[in-house]
Design an enzyme around this catalytic site. Structure first.
Site, PDB file in Angstrom:
ATOM      1  N   GLY A  36      64.615  66.060  51.275  1.00 29.62           N
ATOM      2  CA  GLY A  36      65.175  65.089  52.228  1.00 29.62           C
ATOM      3  C   GLY A  36      66.049  65.760  53.272  1.00 29.62           C
ATOM      4  O   GLY A  36      66.234  66.978  53.275  1.00 29.62           O
ATOM      5  N   TYR A 144      50.635  64.273  39.586  1.00 29.95           N
ATOM      6  CA  TYR A 144      51.560  63.430  40.354  1.00 29.95           C
ATOM      7  C   TYR A 144      51.393  61.966  39.922  1.00 29.95           C
ATOM      8  O   TYR A 144      52.361  61.302  39.526  1.00 29.95           O
ATOM      9  CB  TYR A 144      51.303  63.597  41.862  1.00 29.95           C
ATOM     10  CG  TYR A 144      51.937  62.510  42.682  1.00 29.95           C
ATOM     11  CD1 TYR A 144      53.326  62.398  42.739  1.00 29.95           C
ATOM     12  CD2 TYR A 144      51.162  61.564  43.367  1.00 29.95           C
ATOM     13  CE1 TYR A 144      53.922  61.369  43.471  1.00 29.95           C
ATOM     14  CE2 TYR A 144      51.747  60.552  44.097  1.00 29.95           C
ATOM     15  CZ  TYR A 144      53.121  60.450  44.140  1.00 29.95           C
ATOM     16  OH  TYR A 144      53.703  59.425  44.852  1.00 29.95           O
TER      17      TYR A 144
END
Ligand code: UDP
Length: 327
Positions: A36, A144
């Protein structure tokens, strides 16, 4: 409500945090900034830079002790690269499953009543039927998707046993940007694999051309079809999920706009929006891509009263371009 937003410095988390603030909620972002960006945390949100798995208990417990307990958690923090998950599954079982387990334990210990989890269409894998409903078999085709599904199962059991009011939102292809209100929030990954930002890199002059991964798929124009959903529509669903959450229940909703666009249609829309010719070349198929992924969002319409309103491809692309162009 006072809300903890894990992963609130990332793409979807930051846009949701902005919507929550705009709706008058108090927001604290918890993010380790591994993927981020600090400047994506919306002004007005508190910020804690730390690893979720290590500090979840401290953050939720500290607030509870100070008499300012959290009313809910929106859990976005995750690793999300399919290819990396195949090569390094340990990063995904640890970063997604173990960290989420620590978060859930902290939620239980400090009696946080609500949880909204960022799940994914990757929990379904290759679909037997399209559009995909929430009752479709879950057969993820990569670690994932498997880790996200494992977390969904974990949440189901915590809701049933410990009275948590929980919602999992299974996103299809999130796209677009939040370009209204304060600040502009969009997609900027160090490793970009998503179609729209890659095509827009060509328009911006930072990439020469776009590869179309296969044009011999069983689809109308031979390229893969996906369900692109505007990130602002997605954020709306999170606010509705908070309102509709019921103690002891774990609701699962698919979020898509219910229409499919092909890779060629996306490239065409990007040409129309940017005025750039965007050279494209057909390349081999990418391993693990299903031909068509389109969501049925009927359950979200019924259960949450959610209706996406920014569903035109050109609108989605032009917001993404608005965000990407100045960079
Ligand atoms: N795609 C493509 N070229 C690229 C990136 C993606 O043709 O450079 C295709 C990909 O094969 C898929 C669609 O675009 O059919 C959307 O891919 P993306 O990675 O954005 O999302 P996914 O559907 O894999 O989650």
């Amino acid at each position: 409500m006072k809300l903890l937003v894990t992963g609130g410095a990332g793409y979807v988390g930051s846009v949701c945090a902005a919507h929550l603030l705009e709706a008058g909620h108090e927001v604290v972002v918890l993010d380790d900034l591994s993927t981020g960006h600090r400047d994506a945390v919306p002004a007005g949100a508190g910020f804690v830079q730390a690893e979720l798995g290590t500090v979840a208990g401290e953050v939720l417990g500290g607030a509870a002790r100070d008499g300012a307990a959290f009313d809910g958690v929106l859990h976005f923090a995750a690793r999300s690269l399919v290819g990396e998950s195949v090569e390094h599954p340990e990063r995904y079982w640890d970063g997604n499953v173990v960290a989420s387990f620590r978060l859930l334990e902290a939620v239980r210990e400090h009696a946080v009543p609500r949880l909204v989890f960022s799940s994914t269409a990757a929990t379904y894998g290759e679909p037997a039927e399209v559009p995909i409903t929430e009752t479709a078999p879950t057969r993820p085709t990569n670690p994932y998707g498997a880790t996200k599904l494992a977390i969904d199962h974990m949440i189901t059991s915590y809701a049933a046993a410990h009275g948590l009011a929980a919602t999992s939102l299974r996103y299809f292809n999130v796209a677009g940007a939040h370009v209204t209100g304060g600040g502009r929030l969009g997609e900027r990954h160090a490793v970009e694999t998503h179609l729209i930002p890659l095509v827009l890199q060509v328009a911006a002059g930072t990439r020469e051309s776009i590869s179309i991964y296969g044009d011999d798929w069983p689809t109308p124009d031979g390229t893969c079809v996906r369900d692109y959903i505007h990130v602002d529509d997605l954020a709306d669903a999170h606010l509705l999920a908070l309102q509709h959450a019921t103690a002891g229940r774990h609701d699962v909703y698919n979020l898509g706009s219910g229409q499919g666009f092909s890779v060629r249609e996306v490239v065409e829309a990007c040409r129309a929006v940017t005025g750039h010719p965007i050279p494209a070349a057909v390349a081999p198929r990418r391993a693990g891509d299903p031909a068509v992924l389109v969501a049925s969002s009927d359950r979200a319409a019924e259960g949450l009263g959610w209706k996406p309103s920014r569903t035109e491809l050109e609108r989605i692309v032009s917001d993404a371009w608005e965000f990407a162009r100045p960079r």
